[in-house]
Design a protein around this motif. Structure first.
Motif, PDB file in Angstrom:
ATOM      1  N   TYR A  22       2.996  20.780   4.339  1.00  0.00           N
ATOM      2  CA  TYR A  22       3.673  19.940   5.338  1.00  0.00           C
ATOM      3  C   TYR A  22       2.955  18.610   5.497  1.00  0.00           C
ATOM      4  CZ  TYR A  22       5.362  18.359   9.881  1.00  0.00           C
ATOM      5  OH  TYR A  22       5.847  17.605  10.901  1.00  0.00           O
ATOM      6  N   GLN A  23       1.577  18.686   5.518  1.00  0.00           N
ATOM      7  CA  GLN A  23       0.804  17.468   5.650  1.00  0.00           C
ATOM      8  C   GLN A  23       0.990  16.559   4.433  1.00  0.00           C
ATOM      9  OE1 GLN A  23      -0.958  16.652   8.400  1.00  0.00           O
ATOM     10  NE2 GLN A  23      -1.273  14.623   7.436  1.00  0.00           N
ATOM     11  N   GLU A  24       1.048  17.151   3.247  1.00  0.00           N
ATOM     12  CA  GLU A  24       1.284  16.368   2.020  1.00  0.00           C
ATOM     13  C   GLU A  24       2.653  15.685   2.056  1.00  0.00           C
ATOM     14  OE1 GLU A  24      -0.606  15.648  -0.596  1.00  0.00           O
ATOM     15  OE2 GLU A  24      -2.295  16.633   0.435  1.00  0.00           O
ATOM     16  N   LEU A  25       3.658  16.429   2.546  1.00  0.00           N
ATOM     17  CA  LEU A  25       5.002  15.865   2.633  1.00  0.00           C
ATOM     18  C   LEU A  25       5.031  14.702   3.604  1.00  0.00           C
ATOM     19  CD1 LEU A  25       8.012  15.960   1.944  1.00  0.00           C
ATOM     20  CD2 LEU A  25       8.297  17.651   3.793  1.00  0.00           C
ATOM     21  N   MET A  26       4.363  14.839   4.720  1.00  0.00           N
ATOM     22  CA  MET A  26       4.329  13.770   5.709  1.00  0.00           C
ATOM     23  C   MET A  26       3.631  12.539   5.154  1.00  0.00           C
ATOM     24  SD  MET A  26       6.061  14.721   8.256  1.00  0.00           S
ATOM     25  CE  MET A  26       5.571  13.469   9.431  1.00  0.00           C
ATOM     26  N   ASN A  27       2.519  12.794   4.423  1.00  0.00           N
ATOM     27  CA  ASN A  27       1.804  11.657   3.814  1.00  0.00           C
ATOM     28  C   ASN A  27       2.710  10.907   2.801  1.00  0.00           C
ATOM     29  OD1 ASN A  27      -0.476  12.254   5.311  1.00  0.00           O
ATOM     30  ND2 ASN A  27      -1.409  13.502   3.678  1.00  0.00           N
ATOM     31  N   TYR A  28       3.434  11.676   2.006  1.00  0.00           N
ATOM     32  CA  TYR A  28       4.340  11.080   0.996  1.00  0.00           C
ATOM     33  C   TYR A  28       5.432  10.236   1.664  1.00  0.00           C
ATOM     34  CZ  TYR A  28       8.043  10.739  -2.466  1.00  0.00           C
ATOM     35  OH  TYR A  28       9.037  10.276  -3.288  1.00  0.00           O
ATOM     36  N   LEU A  29       6.001  10.827   2.738  1.00  0.00           N
ATOM     37  CA  LEU A  29       7.060  10.101   3.430  1.00  0.00           C
ATOM     38  C   LEU A  29       6.526   8.840   4.100  1.00  0.00           C
ATOM     39  CD1 LEU A  29       9.038  13.061   5.068  1.00  0.00           C
ATOM     40  CD2 LEU A  29       9.713  11.684   3.100  1.00  0.00           C
ATOM     41  N   GLU A  30       5.306   8.938   4.635  1.00  0.00           N
ATOM     42  CA  GLU A  30       4.713   7.774   5.284  1.00  0.00           C
ATOM     43  C   GLU A  30       4.452   6.662   4.265  1.00  0.00           C
ATOM     44  OE1 GLU A  30       0.956   6.646   8.210  1.00  0.00           O
ATOM     45  OE2 GLU A  30       1.219   8.699   7.491  1.00  0.00           O
ATOM     46  N   ASN A  31       3.958   7.040   3.088  1.00  0.00           N
ATOM     47  CA  ASN A  31       3.708   6.054   2.039  1.00  0.00           C
ATOM     48  C   ASN A  31       5.013   5.370   1.584  1.00  0.00           C
ATOM     49  OD1 ASN A  31       0.953   6.569   2.088  1.00  0.00           O
ATOM     50  ND2 ASN A  31       1.087   8.140   0.482  1.00  0.00           N
ATOM     51  N   ARG A  32       6.073   6.174   1.449  1.00  0.00           N
ATOM     52  CA  ARG A  32       7.355   5.630   1.044  1.00  0.00           C
ATOM     53  C   ARG A  32       7.891   4.652   2.094  1.00  0.00           C
ATOM     54  NH1 ARG A  32       8.607   5.059  -3.695  1.00  0.00           N
ATOM     55  NH2 ARG A  32      10.833   5.051  -3.153  1.00  0.00           N
ATOM     56  N   MET A  33       7.729   5.006   3.356  1.00  0.00           N
ATOM     57  CA  MET A  33       8.185   4.134   4.429  1.00  0.00           C
ATOM     58  C   MET A  33       7.407   2.825   4.427  1.00  0.00           C
ATOM     59  SD  MET A  33      10.702   5.450   6.061  1.00  0.00           S
ATOM     60  CE  MET A  33      10.651   4.532   7.590  1.00  0.00           C
ATOM     61  N   LEU A  34       6.067   2.914   4.174  1.00  0.00           N
ATOM     62  CA  LEU A  34       5.273   1.698   4.107  1.00  0.00           C
ATOM     63  C   LEU A  34       5.728   0.790   2.958  1.00  0.00           C
ATOM     64  CD1 LEU A  34       1.688   3.139   4.852  1.00  0.00           C
ATOM     65  CD2 LEU A  34       3.105   1.718   6.359  1.00  0.00           C
ATOM     66  N   ALA A  35       6.016   1.456   1.816  1.00  0.00           N
ATOM     67  CA  ALA A  35       6.493   0.678   0.653  1.00  0.00           C
ATOM     68  C   ALA A  35       7.834  -0.008   0.963  1.00  0.00           C
ATOM     69  CB  ALA A  35       6.617   1.589  -0.562  1.00  0.00           C
ATOM     70  N   ILE A  36       8.726   0.708   1.629  1.00  0.00           N
ATOM     71  CA  ILE A  36      10.032   0.133   1.983  1.00  0.00           C
ATOM     72  C   ILE A  36       9.858  -1.024   2.950  1.00  0.00           C
ATOM     73  CG2 ILE A  36      12.202   0.612   3.180  1.00  0.00           C
ATOM     74  CD1 ILE A  36      12.091   3.440   1.991  1.00  0.00           C
ATOM     75  N   GLU A  37       8.927  -0.850   3.918  1.00  0.00           N
ATOM     76  CA  GLU A  37       8.672  -1.919   4.881  1.00  0.00           C
ATOM     77  C   GLU A  37       8.131  -3.165   4.188  1.00  0.00           C
ATOM     78  OE1 GLU A  37       6.109  -0.287   7.802  1.00  0.00           O
ATOM     79  OE2 GLU A  37       7.699   0.833   8.847  1.00  0.00           O
ATOM     80  N   ASP A  38       7.207  -2.923   3.211  1.00  0.00           N
ATOM     81  CA  ASP A  38       6.669  -4.066   2.452  1.00  0.00           C
ATOM     82  C   ASP A  38       7.781  -4.800   1.700  1.00  0.00           C
ATOM     83  OD1 ASP A  38       4.161  -3.465   3.374  1.00  0.00           O
ATOM     84  OD2 ASP A  38       3.574  -2.350   1.552  1.00  0.00           O
ATOM     85  N   ARG A  39       8.660  -4.047   1.077  1.00  0.00           N
ATOM     86  CA  ARG A  39       9.776  -4.663   0.333  1.00  0.00           C
ATOM     87  C   ARG A  39      10.717  -5.405   1.278  1.00  0.00           C
ATOM     88  NH1 ARG A  39      11.568  -0.327  -4.366  1.00  0.00           N
ATOM     89  NH2 ARG A  39       9.540  -0.288  -5.446  1.00  0.00           N
ATOM     90  N   MET A  40      10.982  -4.814   2.442  1.00  0.00           N
ATOM     91  CA  MET A  40      11.849  -5.471   3.407  1.00  0.00           C
ATOM     92  C   MET A  40      11.226  -6.775   3.899  1.00  0.00           C
ATOM     93  SD  MET A  40      13.376  -2.318   5.667  1.00  0.00           S
ATOM     94  CE  MET A  40      14.311  -3.432   6.695  1.00  0.00           C
ATOM     95  N   GLU A  41       9.902  -6.742   4.102  1.00  0.00           N
ATOM     96  CA  GLU A  41       9.225  -7.963   4.532  1.00  0.00           C
ATOM     97  C   GLU A  41       9.304  -9.042   3.446  1.00  0.00           C
ATOM     98  OE1 GLU A  41       4.851  -9.382   6.240  1.00  0.00           O
ATOM     99  OE2 GLU A  41       5.246  -7.275   5.736  1.00  0.00           O
ATOM    100  N   LEU A  42       9.091  -8.603   2.191  1.00  0.00           N
ATOM    101  CA  LEU A  42       9.208  -9.542   1.076  1.00  0.00           C
ATOM    102  C   LEU A  42      10.632 -10.107   0.975  1.00  0.00           C
ATOM    103  CD1 LEU A  42       7.991 -10.878  -1.431  1.00  0.00           C
ATOM    104  CD2 LEU A  42       8.611  -8.814  -2.722  1.00  0.00           C
ATOM    105  N   TRP A  43      11.616  -9.219   1.161  1.00  0.00           N
ATOM    106  CA  TRP A  43      13.027  -9.657   1.101  1.00  0.00           C
ATOM    107  C   TRP A  43      13.331 -10.657   2.211  1.00  0.00           C
ATOM    108  CZ3 TRP A  43      17.168  -8.897   4.493  1.00  0.00           C
ATOM    109  CH2 TRP A  43      18.426  -9.260   3.979  1.00  0.00           C
ATOM    110  N   ASN A  44      12.772 -10.369   3.427  1.00  0.00           N
ATOM    111  CA  ASN A  44      12.984 -11.301   4.531  1.00  0.00           C
ATOM    112  C   ASN A  44      12.377 -12.673   4.224  1.00  0.00           C
ATOM    113  OD1 ASN A  44      14.431  -9.572   6.216  1.00  0.00           O
ATOM    114  ND2 ASN A  44      12.567  -8.677   7.090  1.00  0.00           N
ATOM    115  N   GLU A  45      11.164 -12.659   3.633  1.00  0.00           N
ATOM    116  CA  GLU A  45      10.527 -13.914   3.281  1.00  0.00           C
ATOM    117  C   GLU A  45      11.354 -14.693   2.246  1.00  0.00           C
ATOM    118  OE1 GLU A  45       6.644 -12.937   1.992  1.00  0.00           O
ATOM    119  OE2 GLU A  45       5.894 -12.411   3.999  1.00  0.00           O
ATOM    120  N   GLN A  46      11.821 -13.959   1.215  1.00  0.00           N
ATOM    121  CA  GLN A  46      12.623 -14.612   0.182  1.00  0.00           C
ATOM    122  C   GLN A  46      13.948 -15.130   0.744  1.00  0.00           C
ATOM    123  OE1 GLN A  46      12.986 -11.631  -2.863  1.00  0.00           O
ATOM    124  NE2 GLN A  46      10.995 -12.137  -3.785  1.00  0.00           N
ATOM    125  N   THR A  47      14.553 -14.329   1.628  1.00  0.00           N
ATOM    126  CA  THR A  47      15.813 -14.749   2.237  1.00  0.00           C
ATOM    127  C   THR A  47      15.614 -16.009   3.068  1.00  0.00           C
ATOM    128  OG1 THR A  47      16.578 -12.457   2.327  1.00  0.00           O
ATOM    129  CG2 THR A  47      17.725 -14.038   3.719  1.00  0.00           C
TER     130      THR A  47
END
Length: 402
Positions: A22-47
């Motif tokens: 369960y802890q591994e799954l939570m860590n994976y999901l948290e990492n994915r969310m961070l990656a998505i947030e980084d991409r969204m921030e980059l997209w906002n900057e580019q936009t």
């Protein structure tokens, strides 16, 4: 007791292992969310950057369009001024041409004088006078009108192909349109007004001819249509067609050795039929090697050739011709269409003085005339110029035959 202990240990092991996954799954999901947030921030900057660039581009485009609009307005004013100057120059040229134009290439032996301008320059013997009177009695044309100037121009409309022909039947006031340079059919309108108000040639009565007409050299005379026919592998013929009954009443073989065009600037015109106060005429070329235009007087009833002439008017650079009172007026132009002009005049009676032969310039229009048809009753020309139908009203002057 031992089985219970085993059960508790197994349960504890399973629970611990589940917590680890369960802890591994939570860590994976948290990492994915961070990656998505980084991409969204980059997209906002580019936009944001793209939006800024788009605003800057829009601003530059608006400034450029405003500058182009100002330049267009200035250019339009310059063009309007240039057009006004060109029109002024053309009017001055027309005036100068009427005042100081060079003489046309009429026959040197011509002997027609304008009324009121005749004077005897040398004495004649009685025999010479008798011979002159003999010529007068034997002349082909009795008409005493000679072309003086083009009084007015009316551009009626533009319909059909660049080349064609139109003409009015003076007996019925009907208008006949030959669209193109050959075909099986022609178009009939009830009047010039009906033709001018029609949206096109298809909104008219269509007449199907029994054979193909060739070139814009047809004419209408006394209720009959006269046109040139040339089937594949056959000789050229003149056909007489009754417009009332809708039938061919006579045909005649074309009196030439080859099918050379009569006007080099309009090679589709193998021959040109014309009608005036004196009857029916045929303009043609004997052969490709023949430099001049030939003329024949035809019997409108039987199509017999009554008399033939060499007009001495060159075929080279000729675009069309018309006949008034037995006098041929040949209109010339250039390969690159310029100002059409009457430059050669031939009178069947050999009585037009070189000094009296008018060198007339047509007002500059669109291209070159494909056909010019004279109406004796109206004293005007029915012209076809690059698809435009034009009326030229003519001014005549009287002449004395001596």
């Amino acid at each position: 007791m031992k089985p219970l202990l085993v059960f508790l240990v197994s349960t504890a092991w399973a629970f611990t292992r589940g917590q680890y996954y369960y802890q591994e799954l939570m860590n994976y999901l948290e990492n994915r969310m961070l990656a998505i947030e980084d991409r969204m921030e980059l997209w906002n900057e580019q936009t944001h950057r793209y939006h800024s660039e788009l605003k800057e581009f829009k601003k530059l485009t608006a400034e450029t369009m405003n500058a182009l609009g100002k330049d267009h307005s200035l250019l339009l004013k310059d063009l309007e001024g240039a057009a006004a100057r060109v029109d002024h120059v053309e009017r001055e040229m027309d005036y100068l041409e009427t005042q100081t134009a060079p003489r046309a290439c009429a026959n040197k032996a011509d002997k027609v004088l304008e009324q009121g301008a005749w004077s005897v320059e040398e004495s004649r013997t009685d025999e010479e006078e008798e011979e002159d009177w003999e010529e007068v009695r034997a002349r082909v044309s009795d008409c005493v009108d000679i072309l003086s100037s083009i009084r007015s121009v009316k551009i009626l409309k533009r319909v059909g192909s660049p080349k064609g022909m139109w003409i009015r039947d003076p007996r019925s006031s009907k208008v006949y349109v030959f669209n193109g340079t050959r075909g099986h059919s022609i178009y009939q309108f009830s009047s010039v007004l009906d033709f001018s108000s029609s949206p096109g040639v298809n909104h008219s009565r269509q007449i199907q001819l029994p054979s193909v007409w060739m070139g814009p050299g047809s004419t209408v005379y006394n209720g009959y249509l006269y046109y040139i026919q040339q089937e594949a592998g056959t000789e050229v013929q003149v056909v007489k067609y009754d417009l009332l009954s809708g039938s061919v009443t006579d045909t005649a073989m074309f009196p030439v050795e080859s099918h050379a065009p009569v006007y080099t600037l309009n090679p589709e015109t193998t021959a040109d039929l014309a009608a005036d106060d004196e009857g029916l005429w045929l303009l043609y070329a004997n052969s490709d090697s023949e430099p001049n235009i030939n003329l024949a007087k035809m019997d409108p009833a039987t199509l017999d050739i009554e008399e033939m002439w060499d007009t001495r008017c060159p075929r080279e650079n000729a675009e069309a011709a018309f006949i008034v009172c037995g006098t041929v007026y040949v209109v010339y132009n250039t390969r690159l269409a310029s100002r059409s002009r009457v430059q050669c005049v031939f009178d069947v009676n050999d009585m037009v003085l070189s000094e009296e032969a008018p060198l007339l310039y047509f007002p500059r229009r669109y291209g070159a005339h494909a056909s010019l048809k004279y109406s004796p009753e109206e004293k005007q020309l029915y012209a076809w110029d690059d698809g435009y139908q034009i009326l030229y009203r003519l001014t005549m002057k009287r002449k004395l035959l001596v």
